[in-house]
Write a protein that holds these residues in place. Sequence first.
Motif, PDB file in Angstrom:
ATOM      1  N   TYR A 121      -7.224 -16.217  -6.055  1.00  0.00           N
ATOM      2  CA  TYR A 121      -6.124 -17.154  -5.844  1.00  0.00           C
ATOM      3  C   TYR A 121      -6.140 -17.588  -4.384  1.00  0.00           C
ATOM      4  O   TYR A 121      -6.740 -16.937  -3.533  1.00  0.00           O
ATOM      5  CB  TYR A 121      -4.774 -16.533  -6.211  1.00  0.00           C
ATOM      6  CG  TYR A 121      -4.313 -15.401  -5.310  1.00  0.00           C
ATOM      7  CD1 TYR A 121      -3.371 -15.619  -4.309  1.00  0.00           C
ATOM      8  CD2 TYR A 121      -4.822 -14.107  -5.461  1.00  0.00           C
ATOM      9  CE1 TYR A 121      -2.940 -14.585  -3.483  1.00  0.00           C
ATOM     10  CE2 TYR A 121      -4.399 -13.072  -4.642  1.00  0.00           C
ATOM     11  CZ  TYR A 121      -3.461 -13.318  -3.658  1.00  0.00           C
ATOM     12  OH  TYR A 121      -3.042 -12.286  -2.839  1.00  0.00           O
ATOM     13  N   ASP A 123      -4.075 -20.089  -1.026  1.00  0.00           N
ATOM     14  CA  ASP A 123      -2.926 -20.836  -0.532  1.00  0.00           C
ATOM     15  C   ASP A 123      -2.934 -22.231  -1.164  1.00  0.00           C
ATOM     16  O   ASP A 123      -3.967 -22.700  -1.660  1.00  0.00           O
ATOM     17  CB  ASP A 123      -2.982 -20.972   0.992  1.00  0.00           C
ATOM     18  CG  ASP A 123      -2.941 -19.619   1.697  1.00  0.00           C
ATOM     19  OD1 ASP A 123      -2.579 -18.619   1.039  1.00  0.00           O
ATOM     20  OD2 ASP A 123      -3.276 -19.571   2.894  1.00  0.00           O
ATOM     21  N   LEU A 142       0.121 -17.650   1.105  1.00  0.00           N
ATOM     22  CA  LEU A 142       0.354 -16.493   0.246  1.00  0.00           C
ATOM     23  C   LEU A 142      -0.167 -15.222   0.903  1.00  0.00           C
ATOM     24  O   LEU A 142      -1.110 -15.262   1.690  1.00  0.00           O
ATOM     25  CB  LEU A 142      -0.336 -16.700  -1.099  1.00  0.00           C
ATOM     26  CG  LEU A 142       0.133 -17.921  -1.898  1.00  0.00           C
ATOM     27  CD1 LEU A 142      -0.684 -18.066  -3.166  1.00  0.00           C
ATOM     28  CD2 LEU A 142       1.615 -17.833  -2.222  1.00  0.00           C
ATOM     29  N   TYR A 145      -3.179  -9.583  -1.836  1.00  0.00           N
ATOM     30  CA  TYR A 145      -2.663  -8.983  -3.058  1.00  0.00           C
ATOM     31  C   TYR A 145      -2.243  -7.534  -2.870  1.00  0.00           C
ATOM     32  O   TYR A 145      -2.955  -6.734  -2.255  1.00  0.00           O
ATOM     33  CB  TYR A 145      -3.688  -9.053  -4.189  1.00  0.00           C
ATOM     34  CG  TYR A 145      -3.171  -8.399  -5.444  1.00  0.00           C
ATOM     35  CD1 TYR A 145      -2.332  -9.097  -6.295  1.00  0.00           C
ATOM     36  CD2 TYR A 145      -3.482  -7.071  -5.736  1.00  0.00           C
ATOM     37  CE1 TYR A 145      -1.819  -8.483  -7.431  1.00  0.00           C
ATOM     38  CE2 TYR A 145      -2.978  -6.461  -6.872  1.00  0.00           C
ATOM     39  CZ  TYR A 145      -2.144  -7.166  -7.713  1.00  0.00           C
ATOM     40  OH  TYR A 145      -1.613  -6.560  -8.825  1.00  0.00           O
ATOM     41  N   PHE A 155       3.733 -14.541  -7.493  1.00  0.00           N
ATOM     42  CA  PHE A 155       3.504 -15.283  -6.256  1.00  0.00           C
ATOM     43  C   PHE A 155       2.142 -15.958  -6.158  1.00  0.00           C
ATOM     44  O   PHE A 155       1.860 -16.625  -5.161  1.00  0.00           O
ATOM     45  CB  PHE A 155       3.669 -14.333  -5.058  1.00  0.00           C
ATOM     46  CG  PHE A 155       2.578 -13.294  -4.939  1.00  0.00           C
ATOM     47  CD1 PHE A 155       1.489 -13.520  -4.124  1.00  0.00           C
ATOM     48  CD2 PHE A 155       2.635 -12.107  -5.660  1.00  0.00           C
ATOM     49  CE1 PHE A 155       0.477 -12.579  -4.012  1.00  0.00           C
ATOM     50  CE2 PHE A 155       1.629 -11.163  -5.561  1.00  0.00           C
ATOM     51  CZ  PHE A 155       0.549 -11.397  -4.731  1.00  0.00           C
ATOM     52  N   GLY A 157       0.639 -18.544  -7.310  1.00  0.00           N
ATOM     53  CA  GLY A 157       0.523 -19.979  -7.147  1.00  0.00           C
ATOM     54  C   GLY A 157      -0.357 -20.638  -8.189  1.00  0.00           C
ATOM     55  O   GLY A 157      -0.801 -20.010  -9.159  1.00  0.00           O
ATOM     56  N   HIS A 197      -7.687 -12.900  -2.372  1.00  0.00           N
ATOM     57  CA  HIS A 197      -6.906 -13.999  -1.803  1.00  0.00           C
ATOM     58  C   HIS A 197      -7.732 -14.795  -0.814  1.00  0.00           C
ATOM     59  O   HIS A 197      -8.377 -14.233   0.078  1.00  0.00           O
ATOM     60  CB  HIS A 197      -5.658 -13.436  -1.093  1.00  0.00           C
ATOM     61  CG  HIS A 197      -4.929 -14.457  -0.279  1.00  0.00           C
ATOM     62  ND1 HIS A 197      -4.628 -14.271   1.056  1.00  0.00           N
ATOM     63  CD2 HIS A 197      -4.456 -15.685  -0.603  1.00  0.00           C
ATOM     64  CE1 HIS A 197      -3.989 -15.325   1.519  1.00  0.00           C
ATOM     65  NE2 HIS A 197      -3.887 -16.203   0.529  1.00  0.00           N
ATOM     66  N   SER A 199      -7.284 -17.410   2.140  1.00  0.00           N
ATOM     67  CA  SER A 199      -6.227 -17.908   3.031  1.00  0.00           C
ATOM     68  C   SER A 199      -6.538 -19.327   3.503  1.00  0.00           C
ATOM     69  O   SER A 199      -6.696 -19.589   4.702  1.00  0.00           O
ATOM     70  CB  SER A 199      -6.061 -16.962   4.222  1.00  0.00           C
ATOM     71  OG  SER A 199      -7.289 -16.803   4.902  1.00  0.00           O
TER      72      SER A 199
END
Length: 299
Positions: A121, A123, A142, A145, A155, A157, A197, A199
């Motif tokens: 996932y 931002d 975000l 994790y 959260f 997204g 994640h 960024s």
Amino acid sequence: MQTHTVSIIVSDLETHPGLPRMLQSVSRQSIGLEDMEIVIIGNGSHPSSALSTWKAITGIDAVRLFTADQNANVAVARNAAAETTESDLLLFLRPDYRLDPKYMTTAFAVFEDHPNTDLMYADYIRLAPRNDRNARPGMIQLPSYRDELLQTRGFLGPAVIMTHTAWESTQGFREHSMYQDWDMWVQAALAGNEFYHVSYPLASCEHRKVSFRERAEDGRSKAMIVINNQGFFHMHTVRWALAYLRGESWSEAFGFMTIPGPMDVTRMLHDHAMKTMGTDIMAKKAIHQFDQTAINSAF
């Protein structure tokens, strides 16, 4: 860089006007188009020319229309469409989502450089609708994790991409909840899948108003996430969910789109006990008397 086969599944049961722009964002991907298929979910309302139009927009021949039953909801339709795919990666999108041109490049790099990753996932940018002057656009950053975060909020997204293996480790999207994506991510976490994640804003979506129905069903939908995935949550949170569905007076819906943690549940029980015994009124009286004494003693 190693490429992967990707199935992009788009739910368009209500023929959203933003679908062409979403498909255009897919066509701008720097790599991966030749290894991609797009599955558009409809219910028979699309015109016969739609398929050729979608192929022209994306420049991809592997675009197909999956026709769901007339009464099928989004969860059932997405599950059925996903069952028809065999790609390495699955990406579930809404018609109002947009992908950054480097989305696939980044995703392929993540799954290659971090082979233990099951879900990625990133931002994203929240776009303000043209007819809503109160909404403001902005980038949503975000956090990395942690289970504790997903236990509280959904959260992750838009544009979460997952391996087909991770998908198969879940029961699919559950239909009796507003928070189908959140529930899916919890299922994946409970099955032991790894989240990664990025960024950097790799997607965008429109900011939309919350309906009265969504607010009214918020508590029940959150409780159902907990009940359906009890092993992922603290026993106090499970107790809250059971009590809420039973209609017990102490169990509150809590903050919108937020599941209460164990300390929040303890606080609910404490406040309810105080009200039941009337000690909350006694405490207020004692505070009032103290304030009056303090004021009088100042003269």
